[in-house]
Design a protein around this motif. Structure first.
Motif, PDB file in Angstrom:
ATOM      1  N   UNK A   5       9.665   8.219  16.289  1.00 19.12           N
ATOM      2  CA  UNK A   5      10.857   7.469  16.164  1.00 19.12           C
ATOM      3  C   UNK A   5      11.022   7.442  14.417  1.00 19.12           C
ATOM      4  N   UNK A   6      10.015   6.997  13.614  1.00 17.18           N
ATOM      5  CA  UNK A   6      10.050   7.045  12.182  1.00 17.18           C
ATOM      6  C   UNK A   6      10.507   8.491  11.724  1.00 17.18           C
ATOM      7  N   UNK A  57      10.092   5.012   4.113  1.00 21.44           N
ATOM      8  CA  UNK A  57       9.262   4.584   5.124  1.00 21.44           C
ATOM      9  C   UNK A  57       9.277   3.096   5.114  1.00 21.44           C
ATOM     10  N   UNK A  58       8.771   2.708   3.893  1.00 21.12           N
ATOM     11  CA  UNK A  58       8.263   1.243   3.606  1.00 21.12           C
ATOM     12  C   UNK A  58       9.720   0.441   3.696  1.00 21.12           C
ATOM     13  N   UNK A  59      10.834   0.777   3.242  1.00 17.62           N
ATOM     14  CA  UNK A  59      11.959   0.231   3.678  1.00 17.62           C
ATOM     15  C   UNK A  59      12.285  -0.162   5.167  1.00 17.62           C
ATOM     16  N   UNK A  60      12.053   0.988   5.849  1.00 14.83           N
ATOM     17  CA  UNK A  60      12.424   0.906   7.288  1.00 14.83           C
ATOM     18  C   UNK A  60      11.386   0.190   7.995  1.00 14.83           C
ATOM     19  N   UNK A  61       9.951   0.123   7.454  1.00 19.04           N
ATOM     20  CA  UNK A  61       8.969  -0.699   7.844  1.00 19.04           C
ATOM     21  C   UNK A  61       9.310  -2.075   7.759  1.00 19.04           C
ATOM     22  N   UNK A  62      10.089  -2.578   6.752  1.00 26.85           N
ATOM     23  CA  UNK A  62      10.305  -3.764   6.302  1.00 26.85           C
ATOM     24  C   UNK A  62      11.443  -4.500   7.310  1.00 26.85           C
ATOM     25  N   UNK A  63      12.403  -3.499   7.556  1.00 24.49           N
ATOM     26  CA  UNK A  63      13.590  -3.733   8.467  1.00 24.49           C
ATOM     27  C   UNK A  63      13.190  -4.037   9.696  1.00 24.49           C
ATOM     28  N   UNK A  64      12.177  -3.066  10.285  1.00 21.82           N
ATOM     29  CA  UNK A  64      11.566  -3.103  11.676  1.00 21.82           C
ATOM     30  C   UNK A  64      11.055  -4.338  11.977  1.00 21.82           C
ATOM     31  N   UNK A  72       0.805   6.420   8.665  1.00 22.81           N
ATOM     32  CA  UNK A  72      -0.030   5.200   8.694  1.00 22.81           C
ATOM     33  C   UNK A  72       1.209   3.997   8.704  1.00 22.81           C
ATOM     34  N   UNK A  73       2.032   4.196   7.938  1.00 22.58           N
ATOM     35  CA  UNK A  73       3.078   2.976   7.514  1.00 22.58           C
ATOM     36  C   UNK A  73       3.624   2.839   8.914  1.00 22.58           C
ATOM     37  N   UNK A  74       3.998   4.237   9.473  1.00 20.83           N
ATOM     38  CA  UNK A  74       5.015   3.836  11.094  1.00 20.83           C
ATOM     39  C   UNK A  74       3.921   3.520  11.943  1.00 20.83           C
ATOM     40  N   UNK A  75       2.617   3.831  12.010  1.00 20.40           N
ATOM     41  CA  UNK A  75       1.896   3.586  13.169  1.00 20.40           C
ATOM     42  C   UNK A  75       1.369   2.035  12.829  1.00 20.40           C
ATOM     43  N   UNK A  76       1.237   1.369  11.708  1.00 19.18           N
ATOM     44  CA  UNK A  76       0.805   0.102  11.097  1.00 19.18           C
ATOM     45  C   UNK A  76       2.177  -0.911  11.464  1.00 19.18           C
ATOM     46  N   UNK A  83       0.862  -1.247   0.039  1.00 18.57           N
ATOM     47  CA  UNK A  83       0.152  -0.019  -0.207  1.00 18.57           C
ATOM     48  C   UNK A  83       0.895   1.281   0.102  1.00 18.57           C
ATOM     49  N   UNK A  84       1.941   1.277   0.691  1.00 16.55           N
ATOM     50  CA  UNK A  84       3.000   2.215   0.985  1.00 16.55           C
ATOM     51  C   UNK A  84       3.479   2.797  -0.575  1.00 16.55           C
ATOM     52  N   UNK A  85       3.877   1.639  -1.254  1.00 16.88           N
ATOM     53  CA  UNK A  85       4.400   1.937  -2.584  1.00 16.88           C
ATOM     54  C   UNK A  85       3.587   2.251  -3.551  1.00 16.88           C
ATOM     55  N   UNK A  86       1.998   1.590  -3.388  1.00 18.27           N
ATOM     56  CA  UNK A  86       1.325   2.227  -4.293  1.00 18.27           C
ATOM     57  C   UNK A  86       0.810   3.798  -4.190  1.00 18.27           C
ATOM     58  N   UNK A  87       0.859   3.967  -2.976  1.00 22.89           N
ATOM     59  CA  UNK A  87       0.548   5.578  -2.778  1.00 22.89           C
ATOM     60  C   UNK A  87       1.513   6.362  -3.282  1.00 22.89           C
ATOM     61  N   UNK A  88       2.911   5.894  -2.835  1.00 23.73           N
ATOM     62  CA  UNK A  88       4.072   6.673  -3.784  1.00 23.73           C
ATOM     63  C   UNK A  88       3.976   6.720  -5.029  1.00 23.73           C
TER      64      UNK A  88
END
Length: 312
Positions: free
Chosen positions: A251-252, A290-297, A145-149, A102-107
């Motif tokens: 934090x994000x 943000x998507x990349x950071x989300x995946x690493x987290x 939303x990416x950070x919170x989710x 979803x993050x990539x599609x929004x981008x």
């Protein structure tokens, strides 16, 4: 190391890998089935009453947790079955791959200057009123939303699975789903959804802060800085009206060098989220970061959850 702990840890890692590779089941998703059942029950039970809403939350979350308890008890002497059910439960309650998509599609939509498409797509990430949002606010909303989710859909279920097994996985996802359904402060749900919202706040107190720590530690792998992330978390994490969402969002923001927060509209209700971070306003390219950071987290959370499961 007792076999039970090793089986739980292996199930969590396998379930995380399944979500990373395959994403959500395409048909008959158990969370969607639960949501449909809870929605039908809400329509029958609704009253402008906190006690009525508390009973509703207890029945819905209790049913999911009870199912997890039954699965746990039925496999106590069958380690392979326990492993398979833990892996399956982990897979269906996680949402990391779907969140990233979803993050990539929004981008992509924002890069193409497709504002109407991005407004419509934002509903896949959050319940914010996007009718009048332009590119800058759409980008901020999606990044937040990416950070919170990342915390709600990845870190928290993994940690609850580590400490409480299958009941923890199913019970947490049930509460989080109820919060998304009735937890917003709309006129209809201000009282009825109060218990679901407060319970969701409670079960996310520790995971949200663990998610903030993992975000800071993971920041360099997404082109960010550990110290900046920790600094933003300590300074701005409590500025958000939610006791949990601001932790990971701040934090994000620090990790990505951004400034998040502001005024949002949810179903006609205006909410001031405060300022989170002291960097620049996010741009569409930052959604991919943000998507990349989300995946690493998420990967870090899987490893921590496995370690907790083994140690408990």
């Amino acid at each position: 190391m007792p076999l039970r702990q090793a089986v739980t840890a292996a199930g969590l890692i396998t379930g995380y890998a399944a979500d990373s590779l395959f994403g959500d089941p395409r048909r008959g998703h158990p969370v969607a089935v639960f949501g449909s059942w809870a929605g039908a029950l809400e329509r029958r039970w609704w009253a402008d009453s906190k006690p009525r809403g508390a009973a509703y939350a207890a029945v819905c979350a209790g049913a999911a947790t009870g199912l997890g308890v039954a699965a746990q008890l039925s496999t106590r002497r069958r380690p392979f079955a326990r492993f398979a059910l833990t892996a399956a439960a982990t897979w269906v309650v996680l949402g990391g791959r779907g969140l990233a998509a979803e993050g990539r599609e929004m981008a992509r939509l924002l890069d193409a200057h497709d504002v109407p498409g991005a407004r419509a797509r934002l509903s896949h990430l959050c319940a914010r009123d996007a009718t009048e949002l332009e590119t800058a606010e759409l980008t901020r909303a999606a990044t937040e939303s990416i950070a919170e989710n990342t915390s709600d859909a990845v870190v928290a279920p993994l940690l609850w699975g580590a400490v409480a097994g299958i009941p923890g996985l199913l019970g947490y996802r049930a509460l989080n789903t109820l919060d998304a359904m009735v937890g917003y402060r709309s006129p209809r749900h201000r009282n009825f959804g109060w218990a679901a919202a407060r319970l969701d706040d409670f079960v996310n107190l520790v995971p949200s802060r663990a998610g903030a720590v993992l975000t800071a530690v993971s920041a360099p792998l997404a082109g960010g800085q550990v110290r900046a992330s920790f600094r933003a978390w300590r300074r701005y994490g409590s500025h958000h009206p939610s006791p949990n969402a601001g932790q990971v969002e701040a934090a994000f923001a620090g990790a990505l060098g951004l400034r998040l927060g502001g005024t949002n509209s949810y179903g006609g209700e205006i909410e001031d989220r405060g300022t989170l971070g002291d960097g620049r306003a996010p741009q569409p390219v930052d959604l991919r970061r943000a998507v990349r950071l989300s995946r690493v987290v998420g990967a870090a959370a899987a490893l921590v959850a496995a370690a907790v499961a083994v140690a408990r």
